[in-house]
Structure formats: C-alpha cells, structure tokens
Enzyme design. Structure first.
Site, mmCIF file in Angstrom:
data_model
loop_
_atom_site.group_PDB
_atom_site.id
_atom_site.type_symbol
_atom_site.label_atom_id
_atom_site.label_comp_id
_atom_site.label_asym_id
_atom_site.label_seq_id
_atom_site.Cartn_x
_atom_site.Cartn_y
_atom_site.Cartn_z
ATOM 1 N N LYS A 159 -4.251 -9.250 -10.451
ATOM 2 C CA LYS A 159 -5.421 -9.341 -9.509
ATOM 3 C C LYS A 159 -6.292 -8.214 -9.740
ATOM 4 C CE LYS A 159 -6.031 -8.174 -5.076
ATOM 5 N NZ LYS A 159 -7.184 -8.310 -4.236
ATOM 6 N N LYS A 216 0.898 -1.388 0.137
ATOM 7 C CA LYS A 216 0.124 -0.020 -0.072
ATOM 8 C C LYS A 216 0.865 1.221 -0.074
ATOM 9 C CE LYS A 216 -4.188 -1.944 2.124
ATOM 10 N NZ LYS A 216 -5.130 -2.239 3.235
ATOM 11 N N LYS A 226 -9.701 -2.635 -6.846
ATOM 12 C CA LYS A 226 -9.934 -1.204 -7.164
ATOM 13 C C LYS A 226 -8.480 -0.237 -7.239
ATOM 14 C CE LYS A 226 -11.282 -0.653 -2.510
ATOM 15 N NZ LYS A 226 -11.457 -2.011 -2.033
HETATM 16 P P1 ADP Z 1 -9.634 -4.459 -3.568
HETATM 17 O O1 ADP Z 1 -8.287 -5.263 -3.806
HETATM 18 O O2 ADP Z 1 -10.036 -4.088 -4.805
HETATM 19 O O3 ADP Z 1 -8.899 -3.149 -2.755
HETATM 20 P P2 ADP Z 1 -10.191 -5.205 -1.272
HETATM 21 O O4 ADP Z 1 -8.751 -5.469 -0.656
HETATM 22 O O5 ADP Z 1 -11.211 -4.548 -0.606
HETATM 23 O O6 ADP Z 1 -10.555 -5.328 -2.829
HETATM 24 O O7 ADP Z 1 -10.854 -6.910 -0.835
HETATM 25 C C1 ADP Z 1 -12.232 -7.202 -0.207
HETATM 26 C C2 ADP Z 1 -12.605 -8.559 -0.321
HETATM 27 O O8 ADP Z 1 -12.575 -9.176 -1.395
HETATM 28 C C3 ADP Z 1 -11.263 -9.271 0.529
HETATM 29 O O9 ADP Z 1 -11.756 -10.477 0.910
HETATM 30 C C4 ADP Z 1 -10.367 -9.512 -0.647
HETATM 31 O O10 ADP Z 1 -9.798 -10.746 -0.483
HETATM 32 C C5 ADP Z 1 -11.552 -9.884 -1.771
HETATM 33 N N1 ADP Z 1 -10.943 -9.784 -3.226
HETATM 34 C C6 ADP Z 1 -10.556 -8.612 -3.653
HETATM 35 N N2 ADP Z 1 -9.962 -8.641 -4.771
HETATM 36 C C7 ADP Z 1 -10.303 -10.082 -5.306
HETATM 37 C C8 ADP Z 1 -10.058 -10.823 -6.287
HETATM 38 N N3 ADP Z 1 -9.339 -10.153 -7.597
HETATM 39 N N4 ADP Z 1 -10.306 -12.084 -6.256
HETATM 40 C C9 ADP Z 1 -10.850 -12.503 -5.358
HETATM 41 N N5 ADP Z 1 -11.244 -11.995 -4.049
HETATM 42 C C10 ADP Z 1 -10.808 -10.669 -4.119
#
Ligand code: ADP
Ligand code: TRP
Length: 321
Positions: A189, A110, A192
């Site tokens: 992956k 981050k 956002k």
């Molecule tokens: P981002 O990566 O978009 O910031 P978050 O970190 O807020 O998403 O993740 C929220 C939830 O969704 C977590 O449990 C995370 O592991 C799951 N998650 C986020 N992106 C993915 C992905 N590409 N595939 C599977 N699970 C995901």
C-alpha cells in the site's frame, strides 16, 4: 448528502491520498454539503515537532486548495480551530468499550512501526468518531485502511444513541472499490510511513527518482505479462488516458511492454496531470496570509455547525444542570 473527511498534516501528500480521499472529496463538492478538514490533533499522536506540525498543517491546506477544493463551496478548516471536538471526544470515550479500541489494527500497526504507544494514539479512533459525529456526517470517503475506524465511529454512535436517546446520525464509509488501495512503488500500500510514495507535488528530480524506482519483475520484454500484477501498470492506469491505457494493456498481454519506456511515459503524464495544481500551489505558498484567512473563516462556519450538536450531547448525558 452531508460528506465529511479529514486528512493528517503529517507528511507530503501522495497519489494514494489523492485517489483514495482527496479527489473523491473534491468531486463531491458539486452536489453535496462537504466538510473537509486538516486533522492536526490526530497528527499530534505521531508528530512531536512544533515546526513540522505547524508547517505540515499549512502545507496540507495549501495542497487541498491547489487541487481544487473551493472554500466557497464547502466548509474547510483545521481540526484544532474547533476545540469543541475534544469535549465530544471525552463524552464519547465514556461510552466506548475498551474492547472496541483494542481490536483496532491501526494502533498495533503504528506502535509496531515505532510510534510511541501513548494514550492519544490508542484513543485516536474516539477522536475520529467525534470528528464525524460532531458534524452529523452521513458519508465519509476514506481509503480501505480507515474502514475499521468508521465502524468504530458507528458503534460509538449506536451505543450513545441507545444509552442516552437519538443524538447522532450513523455515518457510512464511502470506499471506491477501484481505487481502494493505490499501490506504492514497491507494491505494498502506498503510505508515507513505508517511504514508497509518489508525492503529488514532488519536484521533477524527485518524481523521476520515484517513478524510475517502481519495482517491476524481470520477465523478458517480448514475453506476455499480467498487467494486473504489475505495480507500474497499476499506477499507470490511474493517470493514462483510456486509449493509451488500452494500447499499453495490449503490450502487456501480447508481449513487448518495456518497463523503462512506460516509466518515462508515466513521468510525463504525471507531470502534466498536476501542472495546474502545481501552479496554483505556488501562488498560495506566496500568500500564507490568504490561506490562514480561508481557514479562519472555515473554522467559524464549522463551529457554527458543531456547537448545537455538542450542546445536545451535553444535555443528553446530563452535563447541564
Ligand atoms: P498514509 O498511509 O500515507 O500515512 P494517511 O493514513 O494519512 O496516509 O491517509 C490519508 C487518507 O488517504 C486516508 O483517507 C487514507 O485512507 C487515504 N490513503 C492513504 N494511502 C492510500 C492508498 N495507498 N490508497 C488509497 N487511499 C489511501
Ligand atoms: N484517521 C484518518 C486518517 O489517518 C484521518 C481522519 C481523522 C479522518 N478524522 C477523520 C478521516 C474523520 C475521515 C473522517 O486518514
């Protein structure tokens, strides 16, 4: 089984969030005791915009409810509505070795992406451990990227129990191997923070833009292609009915897969897939008072579960005299 998971209100929810976390949680409601919450304290480590945080919290709550979370059959609340979690965070932080946090990838990732390196961001996994341990969760469904945080939560629980006596249940991560990481439109992956998402509730125009932008290779149409190496196929397979998927698989293997056509088909399938949820979401958006009331009641239930654990932790460490 007691299942718990949280989601950050820091952006538009995407299909990675849906398959990685929301869908398994919603499905678990039927046969388990489910705790689901919006982690606004966590979001505060990266969002310093009052309007955005507040609106994001409401949006995330509405999205969860629209996608099928039933507040009658689970406990659904906003993290900061049960501030006891911050007290437990402090208590846990006093038994958390610095080395444990220093090893966490997410802080490094981050800050590398430009998020300010605050103490809150560094201590983020301790707050997450408190989230989990406060409710004595047994299973925590998350995407693969959160696995390390789950290990930290377990380590903290073990250390605490060892130091002060059995207090916390040791949580287990639940990571669906097939859906562990949903790829983004660029093949990384989906996240956002990479701007490579397909938002669940994008409007038609935005959805089309994102789907058409899925990166594919330049193999000629009639040449065979490896479906598993193709972002488009990997996203398509999450939504397509089995028969259709088998047919498209054939096209990849034998030649004849036209990316443009598959994208248009994906677009249609996606739109239908979330149609009902989209309609429910519109209803909820038109009645924010109802949503706040659901969250308020959820917080009352969550607090009733949290208070005895916190009291026990206080006693265990000697914060009762
Ligand atoms: P981002 O990566 O978009 O910031 P978050 O970190 O807020 O998403 O993740 C929220 C939830 O969704 C977590 O449990 C995370 O592991 C799951 N998650 C986020 N992106 C993915 C992905 N590409 N595939 C599977 N699970 C995901
Ligand atoms: N850190 C998680 C994420 O970014 C969100 C989260 C906070 C969480 N507290 C939690 C997930 C407790 C599971 C359990 O996705």
């Amino acid at each position: 089984m007691r299942i718990l998971s949280g989601i950050q209100p820091s952006g538009q929810l995407h299909i990675g969030n849906y398959f990685g976390m929301m869908r398994p949680m919603i499905a678990s409601m039927a046969t388990n005791e489910l705790y689901a919450f919006i982690v606004d304290f966590h979001a505060l480590t990266s969002v310093h915009d009052r309007e955005r945080l507040a609106a994001g919290t409401m949006e995330a709550a509405i999205d969860f409810l629209a996608l099928g979370l039933d507040p009658e059959r689970c406990i659904f609340w906003v993290q900061s509505d049960v501030p006891e979690v911050t007290e437990l965070t402090w208590i846990l932080s006093t038994v958390t070795p610095m080395g444990l946090l220093e090893r966490c990838h997410s802080y490094k990732d981050k800050t590398a992406k430009g998020i300010a390196p605050s103490h809150g961001l560094f201590a983020y996994p301790v707050l997450m451990a408190a989230d989990i341990l406060l409710y004595q969760a047994e299973r925590v469904p998350v995407g693969k990227d959160q696995k390390q945080h789950l290990e930290v939560a377990r380590d903290i629980a073990i250390k605490f129990n060892h130091t002060f006596g059995e207090t916390f249940v040791l949580p287990e991560p639940v990571i669906d191997a097939d859906l562990a990481t949903v790829p983004g439109i660029d093949g990384q992956k989906m996240s956002k923070s990479y701007g490579n998402t397909i938002p669940i509730f994008a409007g038609e125009k935005e959805l089309k833009k994102q789907v058409m932008a899925i990166v594919t290779d330049s193999t000629p149409v009639d040449q065979p292609k490896d479906p598993d190496q193709c972002n488009l196929y990997n996203i398509f397979k999450l939504f397509a009915p089995a028969e259709r998927l088998a047919a498209v698989h054939e096209l990849y293997v034998n030649g004849g897969a036209m990316y443009g056509k598959i994208k248009l088909e994906l677009l249609e399938i996606l739109w239908e897939y979330f149609r009902q949820a989209r309609e429910r979401r519109e209803q909820l958006r038109s009645d924010p008072g109802q949503v706040r009331e659901i969250l308020r009641q959820g917080a009352v239930k969550a607090r009733a579960k949290a208070t005895p654990t916190l009291e026990l932790a206080r006693q265990r460490v000697g914060l009762r005299y």
